[in-house]
Write an enzyme that holds these catalytic residues in place. Structure first.
Site, mmCIF file in Angstrom:
data_model
loop_
_atom_site.group_PDB
_atom_site.id
_atom_site.type_symbol
_atom_site.label_atom_id
_atom_site.label_comp_id
_atom_site.label_asym_id
_atom_site.label_seq_id
_atom_site.Cartn_x
_atom_site.Cartn_y
_atom_site.Cartn_z
ATOM 1 N N CYS A 77 0.823 -1.221 0.000
ATOM 2 C CA CYS A 77 0.000 0.000 0.000
ATOM 3 C C CYS A 77 0.853 1.266 0.000
ATOM 4 O O CYS A 77 0.326 2.376 -0.077
ATOM 5 C CB CYS A 77 -0.953 -0.004 1.181
ATOM 6 S SG CYS A 77 -2.150 -1.347 1.076
ATOM 7 N N CYS B 213 -12.547 0.139 9.826
ATOM 8 C CA CYS B 213 -11.819 -0.311 8.645
ATOM 9 C C CYS B 213 -12.130 0.598 7.458
ATOM 10 O O CYS B 213 -13.277 0.966 7.244
ATOM 11 C CB CYS B 213 -12.261 -1.721 8.257
ATOM 12 S SG CYS B 213 -12.188 -2.918 9.603
ATOM 13 N N LYS C 195 -9.981 6.252 5.071
ATOM 14 C CA LYS C 195 -11.283 5.836 5.596
ATOM 15 C C LYS C 195 -12.425 6.347 4.727
ATOM 16 O O LYS C 195 -13.360 5.597 4.460
ATOM 17 C CB LYS C 195 -11.442 6.352 7.037
ATOM 18 C CG LYS C 195 -12.782 6.029 7.665
ATOM 19 C CD LYS C 195 -12.847 4.557 8.047
ATOM 20 C CE LYS C 195 -14.234 4.125 8.472
ATOM 21 N NZ LYS C 195 -15.162 3.951 7.332
ATOM 22 N N HIS D 70 -9.480 4.263 -0.703
ATOM 23 C CA HIS D 70 -8.171 3.622 -0.727
ATOM 24 C C HIS D 70 -7.978 2.784 -1.991
ATOM 25 O O HIS D 70 -8.055 1.563 -1.965
ATOM 26 C CB HIS D 70 -8.004 2.764 0.534
ATOM 27 C CG HIS D 70 -6.612 2.237 0.742
ATOM 28 N ND1 HIS D 70 -5.503 2.755 0.116
ATOM 29 C CD2 HIS D 70 -6.149 1.226 1.530
ATOM 30 C CE1 HIS D 70 -4.424 2.088 0.502
ATOM 31 N NE2 HIS D 70 -4.791 1.148 1.352
#
Lengths: 402, 483
Positions: A88, A213, A341, A345
């Protein structure tokens, strides 16, 4: 200590596609959307790009291998394109390639692109994939939340934080990011939520609930970088300058050395932060950093990262968070754009998206969410992997003199 | 003076005990006649167990801290061997870190596979591990589903200080087909139990016992411990009556708490006999299937001081009542559940990589640096020790039998698991070394930072496309009072 690259490279253009479930778009159109914005911002023709980097985390699901997908999508003038992948942290690594090319003098103008098309997998979350033939025999192919959730229990045990206090501080992280994301037109999630919603959500990986998450998104972000001289020639009177880029990569110590790492922090982030502050000349980050975008893949990650970046004291980030220190109107806003969030992403794009927000904020161009006190120095933290084995990437950008 | 005989024994039973009344309640509408069997509980293996993994655990319980280099041979007896052509006992050998210079064989074919293996081992001079292990599959609403259990037992035979010596043995082979299962088929086909009792157990099995007693010159009713691996208590009673056996001598088949564990059943019952036998007492062991094997042992003086690695009563007592019949059916492949796209991860196992890393993967072999003492898993060219870039200094260091403590953990509800949530985390071994692995057989309230765990050999993942099984080591909580 190397001399570093402080103030040697300027950002002259950035672009970011709207993040989200872009059902009608593929990686190619997302890259074009981001690049068009950046090109317009820079005010240059594509023929001036000397070299390019393409960051993609899950190539099998989106672009396929090599730098060709970027060269083809943008019809670049047959320049060298390197494809990078570093979990990431891919987006920041792409940026690093372009910045280093300019800093070295090998390129006058370089492009860093990050893209991810994740919503072709058929389910939410990251694609399940092999991590190499050796790992597949003895490693745990856990989910991303499962890997990151494991910081929580050691952290609360070591620092004597109750389950309830930690859960509440984690929830505050997400509530804050949702409030910020609601003011960002390019964000994937734009809904304000309350703390009860977070606390009552179903558990994904103990103790992380659904709202602890981040999801995954489709998106692309890019940067066009050049020398400060060329930036001024292009009309950028006060260009955003790169102050530092540092990557730290786990070497197996956390994973394999019994009794070493205690599972409560990110070893690499502390190393990358120390080096980045040294490169940028930052001596007191809690006072000097005006704005932060960090890798809030999970609420617990953001919480612990506040300590690993030496902003909060070890074991006390949860208190700063609950005090609102990192809120949009707090001392150092963290994720003023909504973060992973809520902005979203798209793996390969995320590191560049963070820099994009800092770039906008430093120029006072962040619209409704613009920080009013004129931020001059902004940090982004982009993490790839899992707490026990990862790549931590930190970029500091700022105005001249910061 | 060294003598030949039984040197040790060990047993493994899965933790979950399926409640038979729950099974019956689900099937009563269809098979009300099963009511009389709907009592007690049976041991059920988890999704990540098979005849190999259970056999490994029984063997570990049998070997304890005996020197693994002393074992010259290993035989795995089972009618549910996971591989038809790959030496299953070879996987057991790797998991136990036995020397490469061992003989290994699989035996199967009938319910007396383990007694046949035991007879062969006793005829040789080398030290051999005989393991009986089965994970049998029966159709829902069958008698087998209620009567069978899953488990394994192992006996170490060889030269040293035996706890029991063989006095006599006898084998008969008659093609008496009480049940059968063709190669490649999943389920047994059974003939009428009354015929099996009258013509099989009471004639073939009882006849073999009688002729063995005659051969040994001993009256059947003088034998102190008798192993008759027959699931029906009524039939056992009938055999005892016919042979005039001492009722006290009959070893319990653990039908009420475990069920008939298949090939391992004679060894499971032998283990119980050895646990209670006193020096000089005789133990008769039998196996039945297309004939019978009968062996007569005498306990030696050494049995008085023998302490099994794990006591059988503890293993039986560690069972946890399970009322989830639906999960049992899923784990046995008897019902299909919607597993989602996440379950589609290809689990292909290249032969080359497994062979290269076989001691690490199958044997949980770590390494220890000769210079610094740093322990790590797996072995690497350059030491993980941050203070020493030592190269080529790592020697083998087995980790499987070391206690490990939880450093971090989670219960993951997102990733696919046949038994969600997946518990996993980081463990530090006492004496050094770190491992990230899954936790097996745990519930949320058993896990906390610092909790001591022990390692168990389990299925990591099945390759459903090519029908290969990937094995690795997982951690289970150490029961209270256990070392």
């Amino acid at each position: 200590m190397p001399r570093g690259i402080k103030d040697k490279v300027a950002i002259v253009g950035m672009g970011c596609a709207r993040f989200g479930e872009r059902w009608e778009d593929d990686a190619e159109s997302l890259m074009v959307e981001a690049f068009d914005e950046a090109l317009g911002d820079a005010g240059i023709d594509v023929s001036r790009v000397d070299a390019a980097w393409l960051g993609v985390g899950f190539e099998a699901q989106s672009t396929g291998p090599s730098g060709i997908p970027l060269a083809s999508a943008l019809r670049l003038p047959n320049v060298g394109v390197s494809k990078v992948e570093n979990y990431c942290a891919t987006g920041t690594d792409s940026f690093r390639g372009a910045v280093y090319a300019v800093a070295s003098g090998a390129a006058d103008i370089a492009l860093a692109m990050g893209v991810e098309k994740l919503k072709d997998t058929g389910y939410g979350g990251l694609p399940v994939r092999s991590r190499g033939l050796n790992f597949d025999m003895y490693g745990v192919t856990g989910s991303a939340p499962g890997n990151f959730a494991q910081i929580a229990a050691p952290y609360r045990t070591k620092h004597g934080v109750s389950r309830g206090d930690l859960k509440r501080a984690m929830a505050h992280v997400s509530v804050k990011s949702h409030a910020n994301g609601a003011r960002n037109p390019k964000a994937h999630l734009r809904k304000v939520i309350d703390i009860e919603t977070v606390l009552d959500a179903p558990i994904i990986a103990e103790p992380l609930g659904l709202f602890d998450c981040c999801g995954v998104s489709d998106g692309a972000a890019c940067a066009i970088v050049t020398t400060p001289e060329i930036a001024r020639q292009l009309g950028k009177t006060d260009p955003v300058l790169v102050k530092a880029i540092q990557l730290a990569t786990s070497n197996g110590w956390e994973l394999q050395h019994g009794g070493g790492w205690d599972g409560t922090y990110f070893h690499t982030t502390r190393i990358a932060a120390s080096k980045a502050y040294a490169e940028a000349g930052v001596t007191d980050p809690r006072k000097q950093i005006d704005l932060m975008e960090v890798h809030d893949c999970f609420s617990i990650t953001e919480l612990v990262t506040m300590e690993d970046l030496f902003i909060s004291k070890e074991g006390e980030a949860w208190k700063d968070i609950l005090d609102g220190f990192y809120d949009a109107d707090g001392s150092i806003p963290c994720q003023i754009d909504g973060g992973l969030k809520c902005f979203g992403h798209p793996i390969g794009a995320s590191g560049l998206r963070m820099i994009y927000e800092n770039y906008l904020q430093l120029q006072g161009k962040a619209g409704e969410r613009q920080r009013a006190d004129g931020p001059k120095l902004a940090l982004s933290h982009n993490l790839g992997g899992a707490p026990i084995q990862n790549v931590s990437a930190i970029t500091i950008v700022g105005l001249q003199g910061a | 003076m060294s003598e030949t005989g039984i040197l040790s024994y060990g047993v493994y039973l899965p933790r979950r005990r399926l409640q038979r009344n729950v099974v019956f309640a689900a099937n009563r509408w269809f098979a009300p006649g099963l009511g009389p069997l709907a009592k007690g509980e049976r041991a059920i293996a988890s999704w990540d167990e098979d005849a190999i993994t259970m056999g490994v655990e029984a063997a570990r319980a049998c070997l304890g801290d005996l020197n693994r280099a002393d074992v010259d041979g290993v035989t795995l007896a089972s009618v549910t061997l996971p591989f038809a052509d790959r030496l299953n006992a070879g996987v057991v050998k790797e998991a136990l870190n036995l020397l490469d210079e061992v003989a290994a064989s699989d035996v199967g074919g009938s319910m007396r596979a383990a007694t046949t293996a035991l007879c062969s081992a006793l005829e040789r001079s080398r030290t051999c591990l005989c393991i009986g292990s089965d994970l049998r599959k029966s159709r829902p609403a069958s008698e087998g589903e209620l009567l069978q259990g899953d488990g394994a037992a192992a006996v170490l035979v060889g030269t040293g200080t035996p706890i029991a010596k063989l006095i006599a043995s006898r084998s008969v082979t008659i093609d008496f087909v009480d049940h059968f299962r063709a190669t490649g088929e999943e389920f047994d086909y059974n003939w009428e139990s009354r015929w099996v009792r009258d013509e099989g157990h009471l004639k073939i099995l009882a006849g073999a016992v009688t002729s063995l007693a005659e051969k040994a010159g001993i009256a059947a009713n003088a034998i102190e411990h008798v192993v008759l691996p027959v699931a029906s208590a009524g039939t056992v009673k009938a055999i005892a009556g016919k042979l005039d056996l001492n009722g006290e001598a009959l070893i319990d088949g653990l039908g009420a708490t475990v069920g008939d564990i298949g090939a391992g059943q004679p060894l499971l019952m032998l283990a119980q006999a050895l646990e209670r036998a006193k020096p000089g007492e005789r133990i008769l062991v039998s196996g039945f299937g297309q004939g019978a094997d009968v062996l007569l042992f005498e306990a030696t003086e050494a049995i008085a001081d023998f302490r099994p690695y794990r006591r059988l009563s503890n293993i039986i007592g560690e069972g946890v009542a399970d009322e989830n019949y639906h999960r049992f059916l899923f784990h046995r492949g008897l019902i299909d559940l919607e597993r989602g796209i996440r379950a589609e991860l290809d689990q292909k196992q290249p032969g080359t990589t497994l062979y290269r890393k076989r001691t690490a993967v199958l044997g949980l072999m770590g390494s220890r640096c000769k210079k610094t003492g740093t322990v790590q898993f797996p072995k690497s060219k350059v030491s993980v020790d941050p203070n020493s870039r030592a190269m080529g200094t790592q020697e083998d260091y087995p980790l499987a039998d070391r206690t490990a403590r939880i450093v971090s953990y989670t219960a993951d509800a997102l990733g696919y698991s046949p038994d969600p949530p997946t518990f996993y985390g980081t463990l530090d071994f006492d004496g050094g070394g770190r491992l990230v692995t899954e936790f097996a057989d745990v519930t949320a309230d058993e896990i906390e930072i610092g909790r001591p765990m022990r390692m168990v050999f389990r299925i990591k993942a099945p390759d459903e496309q090519r029908h290969f099984t990937k094995y690795f080591w997982k951690a289970v909580p150490i029961a209270e009072g256990e070392a």
